[in-house]
Design an enzyme around this catalytic site. Structure first.
Site, PDB file in Angstrom:
ATOM      1  N   LEU A 552       0.821  -1.217   0.000  1.00  0.00           N
ATOM      2  CA  LEU A 552       0.000   0.000   0.000  1.00  0.00           C
ATOM      3  C   LEU A 552       0.850   1.260   0.000  1.00  0.00           C
ATOM      4  O   LEU A 552       0.406   2.306  -0.451  1.00  0.00           O
ATOM      5  CB  LEU A 552      -0.923   0.015   1.223  1.00  0.00           C
ATOM      6  CG  LEU A 552      -1.946  -1.112   1.317  1.00  0.00           C
ATOM      7  CD1 LEU A 552      -2.700  -1.030   2.630  1.00  0.00           C
ATOM      8  CD2 LEU A 552      -2.924  -1.050   0.149  1.00  0.00           C
ATOM      9  N   GLY A 553       2.040   1.204   0.533  1.00  0.00           N
ATOM     10  CA  GLY A 553       2.874   2.388   0.586  1.00  0.00           C
ATOM     11  C   GLY A 553       4.195   2.095   1.267  1.00  0.00           C
ATOM     12  O   GLY A 553       4.441   1.007   1.799  1.00  0.00           O
ATOM     13  N   GLY A 555       6.988   4.010   3.926  1.00  0.00           N
ATOM     14  CA  GLY A 555       7.296   5.128   4.802  1.00  0.00           C
ATOM     15  C   GLY A 555       8.736   5.063   5.274  1.00  0.00           C
ATOM     16  O   GLY A 555       9.515   4.176   4.901  1.00  0.00           O
ATOM     17  N   GLY A 556       9.108   6.026   6.114  1.00  0.00           N
ATOM     18  CA  GLY A 556      10.465   6.064   6.625  1.00  0.00           C
ATOM     19  C   GLY A 556      10.786   4.876   7.507  1.00  0.00           C
ATOM     20  O   GLY A 556      11.939   4.482   7.658  1.00  0.00           O
ATOM     21  N   GLY A 558       9.340   1.770   7.132  1.00  0.00           N
ATOM     22  CA  GLY A 558       9.091   0.493   6.487  1.00  0.00           C
ATOM     23  C   GLY A 558       7.881   0.557   5.575  1.00  0.00           C
ATOM     24  O   GLY A 558       7.320   1.614   5.323  1.00  0.00           O
ATOM     25  N   VAL A 560       3.978  -0.788   4.139  1.00  0.00           N
ATOM     26  CA  VAL A 560       2.649  -1.161   4.625  1.00  0.00           C
ATOM     27  C   VAL A 560       1.999  -2.033   3.559  1.00  0.00           C
ATOM     28  O   VAL A 560       1.990  -1.677   2.371  1.00  0.00           O
ATOM     29  CB  VAL A 560       1.785   0.084   4.902  1.00  0.00           C
ATOM     30  CG1 VAL A 560       0.404  -0.348   5.395  1.00  0.00           C
ATOM     31  CG2 VAL A 560       2.453   0.976   5.929  1.00  0.00           C
ATOM     32  N   LYS A 574       1.867  -3.050   8.961  1.00  0.00           N
ATOM     33  CA  LYS A 574       3.052  -2.180   8.922  1.00  0.00           C
ATOM     34  C   LYS A 574       4.263  -3.023   9.325  1.00  0.00           C
ATOM     35  O   LYS A 574       4.361  -3.500  10.448  1.00  0.00           O
ATOM     36  CB  LYS A 574       2.857  -1.002   9.868  1.00  0.00           C
ATOM     37  CG  LYS A 574       4.021  -0.027   9.905  1.00  0.00           C
ATOM     38  CD  LYS A 574       3.688   1.126  10.844  1.00  0.00           C
ATOM     39  CE  LYS A 574       4.832   2.105  10.945  1.00  0.00           C
ATOM     40  NZ  LYS A 574       4.524   3.202  11.898  1.00  0.00           N
ATOM     41  N   ASP A 671       4.655  13.920  14.637  1.00  0.00           N
ATOM     42  CA  ASP A 671       4.930  13.532  13.247  1.00  0.00           C
ATOM     43  C   ASP A 671       3.654  13.626  12.419  1.00  0.00           C
ATOM     44  O   ASP A 671       3.353  12.741  11.617  1.00  0.00           O
ATOM     45  CB  ASP A 671       5.500  12.111  13.196  1.00  0.00           C
ATOM     46  CG  ASP A 671       6.156  11.818  11.851  1.00  0.00           C
ATOM     47  OD1 ASP A 671       6.461  12.773  11.123  1.00  0.00           O
ATOM     48  OD2 ASP A 671       6.353  10.634  11.520  1.00  0.00           O
TER      49      ASP A 671
END
Length: 711
Positions: A552-553, A555-556, A558, A560, A574, A671
């Site tokens: 799905l995406g 991030g910084g 790891g 998802v 995640k 964040d």
């Protein structure tokens, strides 16, 4: 001397004459009618009486070519008709006029014929009027105000380009065959005829079809007198589509599809240059909104017969969107395994009526029918309107060995299929009158659940099952193990899917956290919601071993992944990267915070998993992903109307208010950014990613940090 006295009078009369002529030209420029001998030059326009439509010369975006077209006064980019789409004019010297013989023509600056309104007969005294419906009509001058289509010598509604407007009539006739009156633009900036056409196929139930270069590309499903049954959102929003009607046959046997809006709103239906059928309504926000969700470019099920014959396409199936009907198998299994479904499926067992053994065919048990719900009916049906109910329809099909399936639909009646079953799509739900049933033919053994099992096999199975039950009861009595669900995360491996952590371990666990620990040891916290611990293998199986297609995406901390638990529940996993800056401390912080915080605008943590270096967080799945996917995408951000944006802003504010003031401890996210705002199916925002969060005492207002974190 006398000559000089007359000159001022002469000049005054000449000036008045010039002004009157100019005024007449101006009035003609904003009029809705052009008469014989009059012209519309480039730069002049006709306006409909209600000021909704304009007719004149235009150039598409990034083009200098000139076309004569009709567009909306309030949106000049929404062109609904083009005259010379095959022959653009290269300069601004074009002229549209009615010539002496009464015909409507378009000529360029060199008086060359560019376009001619095709008429079967002409009259010496004609005029052309732009009606309030957007229809440009050429008729005799004495009937120019008549809205009856029978008096028109020519009309733009009968010669459309890519747009269907309310008031248009699309002919439907088995004698005339397939009608393809609508043709897409070649591109977004080129109105010449494109690669796709849209029209009506009257065979086997009237349905709208989009054709491409290689044949059918999409179809609406059959018309049941209320809506097209292959478009599920029409059945769920019948009020928006109540204006569609099909007239009774005229003396030639021709029927007409028409649309009259149920409200005073403006509607238009377009075949886009990409081959998509779009249904648009002018909104109070001064923009065109789709009557349904915008077509998903990744929805392969919308493509005609994507899964091949005897297969259904189901976009909601995360494992495999194409599946053979029960009783069928992939025609080429190796291609099927490689997700090449075009060859479709074939029968596992030949039909009884087609058996080559005459004795078996005559004395064997007859074939039967399997019921299937929530399915877009196959294409190329044959109508049997004389059959009055489903039972009679099924009997008629059973009598014909070539009949593969049947359905009885209100408004259409009996439908049978004697050819292959093609272009079938499964829908999650199909409400109202679309909730019909479809029956396809199978060998009787497929309906009985397989071939008969001998009595000996049944006895053996019963003995094995009995032994298994006895052994299970003995093991339960022998070990007396209780299965508990843990209420806090644990940092060790286990062989079971879910396990418990004692309160002593919770306190030991909390001692490793930076910041206040009373969120764990507070007397009310131990009674809070419990958090399951999942075995790593269970999560890996749910995500297909972290398959890239489920990602799905990134991030910084790891990636998802989307997953599906054995019960069918969708989850987002995640997976914390070993190279990320988030270690065990942040991992614990995020687990504790999300598990203990309960608010509708905070993401819900379903569980976690730790095995070796693997640290996994299992969240509820958010189908609309994160806010940044919509905000920073040029096409998707159009989905965010101001009402939706305001709801998202209010939801984020409610979540922050809860974190900063209403929760037991003051919590600072540290964040907060668009990628950490997730959106559920109803576009409700939920704050996520608490790995950087900091907890404060209830009466604490400030604190120091030892490192720079956050966005």
């Amino acid at each position: 001397m006398g000559t000089h006295k007359r000159n001022p009078v002469f000049l005054l009369l000449a000036s008045l004459t010039f002004l009157l002529f100019s005024f007449a030209q101006f009035c003609r420029a904003v009029n809705d009618t052009i008469r014989q001998g009059e012209t519309i030059r480039d730069g002049h326009i006709l306006k409909s009486e209600n000021n909704y439509f304009q007719l004149g010369f235009f150039s598409p975006v990034n083009s200098t070519s000139r076309y004569v077209g009709i567009w909306y006064t309030f949106d000049q980019k929404a062109v609904v008709w083009v005259a010379n789409r095959n022959s653009p004019i290269s300069d601004r010297n074009g002229v549209l006029r009615i010539e002496v013989e009464g015909n409507l023509v378009l000529r360029d600056g060199n008086n060359n014929l560019v376009w001619l309104a095709p008429v079967s007969s002409l009259a010496n005294n004609t005029a052309a009027r732009l009606h309030n419906s957007g229809n440009f009509v050429l008729s005799r001058n004495d009937s120019i105000d008549d809205s009856d289509a029978n008096t028109a010598l020519w009309e733009s509604f009968s010669n459309p380009t890519d747009t269907f407007l309310p008031g248009m009539r699309v002919p439907v006739s088995s004698k005339l065959g397939v009608s393809k009156p609508y043709r897409s633009w070649k591109s977004a900036t080129d109105p010449s005829p494109g690669n796709y056409s849209m029209g009506v196929d009257p065979n086997g139930g009237q349905q709208i079809v989009i054709w491409g270069k290689e044949g059918r590309r999409w179809r609406s499903g059959q018309w049941n007198l209320q809506f097209f049954i292959g478009i599920p959102y029409m059945s769920n929003n019948v009020s928006s589509f109540h204006g569609f009607k099909i007239s009774l046959p005229d003396e030639t046997g021709t029927m007409y599809i028409t649309y009259k809006p149920p409200t005073q709103d403006l509607f238009r239906f377009v075949i886009s240059w990409e081959g998509k059928e779009r249904q648009l309504k002018w909104d109070d926000d001064k923009k065109w909104l789709p009557l349904q969700s915008e077509p998903d470019p990744d929805n392969k099920c919308e493509l005609y017969n994507y899964c091949g014959n005897y297969a259904t396409c189901d976009r909601s199936n995360s494992r495999r969107i194409c599946n053979c009907l029960e009783g069928f198998k992939p025609k080429f299994q190796d291609q099927w395994d490689q997700e090449n479904w075009s060859a479709g499926c074939e029968r596992k067992i030949q039909l009884q009526c087609q058996s080559t053994n005459r004795t078996s065919r005559e004395n064997g048990k007859p074939d039967g029918f399997k019921k299937l719900k929530c399915t877009k009916l196959p294409d190329l049906a044959t109508l049997l309107p004389s059959e009055e109910n489903s039972e009679a329809c099924g009997k008629r099909c059973l009598e014909n060995c070539q009949c593969k399936a049947y359905a009885f639909v209100t408004g259409i009646r009996c439908m049978v299929w004697t050819g292959d079953l093609i272009d079938m799509q499964h829908f999650q739900q199909f409400q109202q009158a679309g909730n019909f049933q479809f029956f396809y033919r199978l060998h009787h053994s497929e309906l009985d659940g397989g071939r008969k099992i001998s009595n000996l096999v049944i006895v053996i199975i019963c003995v094995v099952v009995a032994c298994f039950l006895v052994a299970s009861l003995w093991l339960l009595w022998r070990y007396k193990k209780k299965v508990k669900v843990s209420s806090m995360p644990c940092c060790k491996d286990d062989d079971v899917e879910i396990f418990d952590v004692s309160k002593s371990k919770r306190k030991e666990f909390s001692a490793d956290l930076s910041g206040p620990s009373d969120i764990l040891i507070d007397e009310n916290q131990d009674n809070g919601p419990e958090l399951p611990i999942f075995n790593f293998s269970v999560v890996a199986a749910a995500t297909k071993n972290f398959y890239e297609g489920n990602k799905l995406g990134q991030g910084g901390f790891g990636a998802v992944y989307k997953g599906e638990l054995p019960g069918g529940k969708e989850i987002a996993v995640k997976r914390l990267s070993g190279k990320s800056g988030q270690g065990l401390e942040e991992f614990k912080t995020e687990i504790i915070l999300i598990a203990r915080l309960q608010h509708r605008n905070l993401v819900r943590l379903l569980g976690c998993s730790i095995q070796g270096e693997e640290k996994l967080l299992i969240y509820e799945y958010m189908p609309n992903k994160s806010l940044d996917n919509l905000l920073f995408d040029a096409t998707k951000k159009a989905e965010l109307g101001w009402r939706t944006r305001l709801n998202i802003i209010e939801g984020i504010a409610r979540g922050l208010l809860y974190l900063h003031r209403d929760s037991r401890l003051r919590i600072i996210h540290r964040d907060l950014k668009a990628s950490n705002i997730l959106l559920d199916a109803e576009m409700n925002p939920k704050i996520s990613d608490f790995g950087m969060a900091r907890m404060f005492q209830g009466n604490q207002n400030e604190a120091n940090t030892v490192r720079v974190v956050g966005t």
